[in-house]
Write a protein that holds these residues in place. Structure first.
Motif, short mmCIF file in Angstrom:
data_model
loop_
_atom_site.label_atom_id
_atom_site.label_comp_id
_atom_site.label_asym_id
_atom_site.label_seq_id
_atom_site.Cartn_x
_atom_site.Cartn_y
_atom_site.Cartn_z
N SER A 189 51.53 29.02 30.13
CA SER A 189 50.97 30.37 30.31
C SER A 189 51.73 31.42 29.50
O SER A 189 51.13 32.31 28.88
N PHE B 66 44.00 30.20 37.37
CA PHE B 66 44.15 31.46 36.63
C PHE B 66 43.35 32.54 37.36
O PHE B 66 42.28 32.26 37.90
N THR C 198 34.72 30.83 36.21
CA THR C 198 34.93 31.53 37.46
C THR C 198 34.35 30.73 38.63
O THR C 198 33.22 30.24 38.56
N ALA D 18 37.76 28.77 31.32
CA ALA D 18 37.78 30.03 32.05
C ALA D 18 36.55 30.15 32.95
O ALA D 18 35.86 31.16 32.96
N ASP E 247 35.05 38.86 30.30
CA ASP E 247 36.37 38.57 30.84
C ASP E 247 37.44 39.34 30.06
O ASP E 247 37.49 39.30 28.82
N GLU E 248 38.30 40.01 30.81
CA GLU E 248 39.31 40.88 30.19
C GLU E 248 40.21 40.16 29.19
O GLU E 248 40.43 40.68 28.08
N PRO E 249 40.76 38.97 29.50
CA PRO E 249 41.64 38.33 28.51
C PRO E 249 40.94 38.01 27.20
O PRO E 249 41.56 38.08 26.13
N LYS F 278 38.62 40.45 41.56
CA LYS F 278 39.44 39.43 40.93
C LYS F 278 38.64 38.12 40.87
O LYS F 278 37.88 37.81 41.79
N PHE G 139 50.09 34.39 27.32
CA PHE G 139 49.96 35.67 28.01
C PHE G 139 51.29 36.35 28.27
O PHE G 139 51.32 37.42 28.91
N ALA H 141 41.68 36.37 36.85
CA ALA H 141 41.30 37.35 35.83
C ALA H 141 40.37 38.38 36.45
O ALA H 141 40.10 38.37 37.65
N THR H 142 39.86 39.27 35.62
CA THR H 142 38.87 40.24 36.04
C THR H 142 37.99 40.57 34.84
O THR H 142 38.30 40.17 33.70
N TYR I 283 39.73 31.16 38.19
CA TYR I 283 39.20 30.12 37.31
C TYR I 283 39.55 28.75 37.89
O TYR I 283 40.64 28.55 38.45
#
Length: 268
Positions: free
Chosen positions: A262, A128, A112, A110, A201-203, A227, A266, A130-131, A230
């Motif tokens: 994925s 990927f 960034t 993950a 990271d939100e996830p 946003k 998710f 994410a935020t 990754y």
């Protein structure tokens, strides 16, 4: 025939036998072994640096094996491009140093993609999006956006984009920023009241809350959070590997195999 004749014949026979034995010995003398073809070189095993406490992307199971979304993606990708990989748990704070020194060949966890990181490593195409999110106690009603954290003590994981975001709001050297080796450790500190909030990271935060229902935490979304893409990191001097990775990712996305992985983590 005289005895002399027999003696002479016998001597000739013995001489002939001796010469024959010499010839046989010469024939049987060990010949130099023919040069053997060199054994084929063992296939290179690519060492993949992964964080071991970043579920659902990468984390150790009870058997001390690293598992997760990133691991499954990398396994499928390695098979697709014909390389052998070995996953090596690596502290995120030293991720890029391990790669630069040649102790790792790839990095996935993950990560960034940022302009600053692009100065030292090459990134694959994003795989990927994410935020960040803010984690606070469920009973907290004061925090609804990032600026509400200014007077609070905030936990982050060292060297992450969440850490950078907190620094932008609270100030780089603010003593109220508490840094941890992993996001789960920061969230555990939040549970115990050691910090007022955590930005990560939100996830990862949502995965932690889902798997720790007694944590009594909730998430806060700030629409100003950017946003984040990754990517898989490789050394800048390995463009051939980077090209293979990008081709493999593109093929996996095209044939649906990436979406299938994925969906396991998710949903669709």
């Amino acid at each position: 025939m005289s005895n002399n004749f027999f003696r002479h014949a016998r001597a000739l026979a013995l001489t002939a036998g001796f010469i024959g034995m010499l010839g046989l010995a010469a024939c049987n003398k060990e010949q130099p072994a023919a040069p053997q073809a060199a054994a084929p070189a063992a296939a290179k095993v690519y060492l993949v640096g992964v964080e071991s406490a970043y579920a659902p992307f990468s984390a150790e199971n009870e058997q001390k094996q690293v598992v997760g979304f990133d691991i499954d993606v990398m396994k499928a990708l390695a098979k697709r491009i014909g390389i052998e990989v070995k996953f090596v748990p690596t502290p995120f704070e030293g991720f890029f140093n391990f790669l630069a020194q040649g102790d790792r060949d790839l990095l996935i966890s993950a990560i960034t993609i940022t302009d600053e990181r692009k100065k030292s490593v090459s990134f694959s195409e994003p795989y990927f999006v994410a935020t960040q999110t803010i984690a606070v106690p469920a009973a907290d009603t004061k925090v609804s956006k990032m600026n509400d954290l200014k007077p609070l003590t905030v936990g982050t994981q060292s060297a992450t984009s969440g850490d950078e975001l907190v620094q932008q709001v609270l100030g780089k050297n603010n003593a109220k920023i508490k840094r941890f080796e992993s996001t789960p450790l920061a969230l555990k500190e939040l549970e115990g009241g050691g910090v007022d909030a955590v930005v990560a990271d939100e996830p990862v935060v949502k995965n932690y809350i889902a798997n720790n229902p007694n944590s009594k935490l909730r998430t806060v979304t700030d629409d100003t959070f950017p946003k984040e893409d990754y990517g898989i990191a490789v050394r800048k001097d390995d463009p051939e590997l980077l090209a293979k990775i990008n081709k493999g990712l593109a093929d996996m996305k095209a044939d649906g195999s990436f979406a299938a992985i994925s969906a396991q983590y998710f949903g669709k």
